[in-house]
Scaffold this motif. Structure first.
Motif, PDB file in Angstrom:
ATOM      1  N   LEU A 129       2.751 -37.257  37.870  1.00 16.47           N
ATOM      2  CA  LEU A 129       2.688 -37.948  39.165  1.00 16.47           C
ATOM      3  C   LEU A 129       1.364 -38.683  39.311  1.00 16.47           C
ATOM      4  CD1 LEU A 129       4.168 -35.513  41.872  1.00 16.47           C
ATOM      5  CD2 LEU A 129       4.876 -37.871  41.450  1.00 16.47           C
ATOM      6  N   LEU A 130       0.289 -38.014  38.914  1.00 18.51           N
ATOM      7  CA  LEU A 130      -1.036 -38.616  39.036  1.00 18.51           C
ATOM      8  C   LEU A 130      -1.204 -39.800  38.094  1.00 18.51           C
ATOM      9  CD1 LEU A 130      -3.018 -35.311  39.486  1.00 18.51           C
ATOM     10  CD2 LEU A 130      -3.002 -37.208  41.112  1.00 18.51           C
ATOM     11  N   ASP A 131      -0.465 -39.828  36.986  1.00 22.03           N
ATOM     12  CA  ASP A 131      -0.484 -41.000  36.107  1.00 22.03           C
ATOM     13  C   ASP A 131       0.003 -42.243  36.847  1.00 22.03           C
ATOM     14  OD1 ASP A 131      -1.361 -39.446  34.006  1.00 22.03           O
ATOM     15  OD2 ASP A 131       0.625 -39.237  33.084  1.00 22.03           O
ATOM     16  N   ARG A 132       0.874 -42.033  37.854  1.00 24.77           N
ATOM     17  CA  ARG A 132       1.474 -43.139  38.597  1.00 24.77           C
ATOM     18  C   ARG A 132       0.763 -43.398  39.920  1.00 24.77           C
ATOM     19  NH1 ARG A 132       4.724 -40.444  35.408  1.00 24.77           N
ATOM     20  NH2 ARG A 132       6.728 -41.257  34.637  1.00 24.77           N
ATOM     21  N   ALA A 133      -0.235 -42.564  40.238  1.00 22.63           N
ATOM     22  CA  ALA A 133      -0.898 -42.637  41.537  1.00 22.63           C
ATOM     23  C   ALA A 133      -2.094 -43.578  41.504  1.00 22.63           C
ATOM     24  CB  ALA A 133      -1.355 -41.240  41.960  1.00 22.63           C
ATOM     25  N   ASP A 134      -2.441 -44.066  42.681  1.00 23.79           N
ATOM     26  CA  ASP A 134      -3.672 -44.847  42.849  1.00 23.79           C
ATOM     27  C   ASP A 134      -4.853 -43.949  43.208  1.00 23.79           C
ATOM     28  OD1 ASP A 134      -2.678 -47.754  42.773  1.00 23.79           O
ATOM     29  OD2 ASP A 134      -1.323 -46.813  44.222  1.00 23.79           O
ATOM     30  N   ALA A 135      -4.568 -42.831  43.872  1.00 22.98           N
ATOM     31  CA  ALA A 135      -5.660 -41.998  44.361  1.00 22.98           C
ATOM     32  C   ALA A 135      -5.209 -40.555  44.513  1.00 22.98           C
ATOM     33  CB  ALA A 135      -6.190 -42.531  45.697  1.00 22.98           C
ATOM     34  N   LEU A 136      -6.190 -39.678  44.598  1.00 20.78           N
ATOM     35  CA  LEU A 136      -5.988 -38.239  44.758  1.00 20.78           C
ATOM     36  C   LEU A 136      -6.942 -37.767  45.843  1.00 20.78           C
ATOM     37  CD1 LEU A 136      -6.196 -35.669  41.802  1.00 20.78           C
ATOM     38  CD2 LEU A 136      -7.757 -35.496  43.731  1.00 20.78           C
TER      39      LEU A 136
END
Length: 365
Positions: free
Chosen positions: A77-84
């Motif tokens: 999911l984080l591979d596809r995210a802009d931010a965390l």
């Protein structure tokens, strides 16, 4: 899972690791502004504090981050995210294999937002604390309250003013940089740092020799009698703030104070006597009587309302400052955008499966 369709941040994808106060509030701000936010929570976790409002606008996914399979799906999911967004103590995310280094190696444009009280470094970084502790070392708590003791200002100054809002502004700046350069980065938002920044005007006044270290002794801390709250004949309070001479002149005439030279008024030595005179005048009428004459004028007079009363104040009603959603009257999104209006979206009632979250983010627009 449907993506938001309104707001200036439509198309931005953010993963929020569920934590306390400041981090969820920041995530709510992003969701209100149209970002597609997914919350990651421990299976069966019972919230420490209720968040029916600050949890709005984004689905929750349960994931056991100590389970390698769940952790890998979260990484995808984080591979596809802009931010965390995460709000744990320093080192927690690293121990889970979800620290900045491996995630930025997989997704170089990721903005990694970290929300803590003490920050990622420094001698207090690994220790527990709460809003009162963070604002205590910043100089803010010492300046707030009556003369005899400091008074915590709810947790507005630290958690949300010095914390959430600096996390949001820092992450927005980092997102702009990532769009321009393709390179993400870590945003280390510490409540103690943000609170120090909030004190900039007080430090300005101190540098100009206009600040006294005693509480209840300065222009904006309740010391000035023309910037304070007064009890009226009905036991309710009104707030007055006619700092400028022309505004104080309107106030003075309306409440029946004798002539008052501005130079004399500006001298703290004259404040106790002026306070007594104003207090005596305020006690001669009810709050409604004073407000009928002064609220809609430049005398800078307002009612002191509780939260339930604020909801029905005509000005806030006219601006739609509150919205009813999920059965609760709650603060509406702020600020306002003319071209990409924001929207408070309902809180999804059911937990989203990790597989469904991945499928929904499978292709990037």
């Amino acid at each position: 899972m449907s993506a938001p369709s309104a707001g200036p941040l439509v198309g931005i994808r953010i993963i929020e690791f569920v934590g306390l106060g400041p981090a969820p509030f920041a995530a709510m701000q992003f969701a209100d502004m149209g970002a597609d936010v997914i919350r990651i929570a421990r299976p069966g976790a019972v919230p420490t504090l209720p968040d029916p409002i600050s949890g709005r606008g984004r689905p929750t996914v349960e994931a056991d981050l100590k389970n390698p399979a769940d952790a890998e799906q979260v990484r995808r999911l984080l591979d596809r995210a802009d931010a965390l967004i995460e709000g744990f103590r320093p080192g927690v995310m690293e121990r889970l294999g979800l620290g900045p280094e491996p995630l930025l190696a997989r997704n170089p444009r990721l903005v990694y937002g970290r929300m803590t009280g003490w920050g990622q470094t420094g001698p207090l970084a690994s220790h527990a604390g709460h809003d009162i502790n963070y604002i205590a070392i910043s100089g803010a708590l010492a300046a707030i309250g009556p003369a005899d003791r400091p008074m915590p200002p709810l947790n507005l100054v630290g958690d949300f003013g010095g914390g959430s809002m600096f996390l949001v502004s820092g992450m927005l700046a980092a997102l702009l940089s990532a769009q321009r350069t393709g390179q993400g980065q870590v945003v280390d938002a510490a409540i103690c740092d943000g609170t120090v920044q909030l004190l900039t005007m007080a430090y300005d006044m101190d540098a100009a020799g206009q600040w006294r270290s005693q509480r209840d002794a300065n222009l904006l801390d309740g010391g000035a009698p023309y910037y304070s709250a007064y009890e009226c004949a009905d036991g309710r309070f009104i707030a007055i703030g006619p700092i400028e001479p022309q505004f104080f002149e309107l106030f003075r005439k309306a409440v029946g104070l004798e002539e008052d030279n501005h130079t004399l008024r500006a001298d703290p030595g004259n404040w106790p006597a002026l306070r007594e005179r104003i207090a005596a005048r305020m006690r001669t009428r009810s709050s409604n009587q004073w407000l009928a004459e002064l609220e809609y004028s430049d005398a800078c007079v307002s009612p002191v309302l509780d939260m339930k009363e604020a909801v029905v104040h005509p000005h806030l009603v006219a601006r739609n400052s509150f919205v009813e959603l999920d059965g609760f009257v709650q603060p509406a999104p702020a600020p306002r955008f003319s071209g990409t209006p924001t929207e408070a979206r309902p809180r999804p009632r059911e937990t989203l499966a990790l597989a469904d979250a991945l499928e929904g983010w499978d292709t990037r627009p």
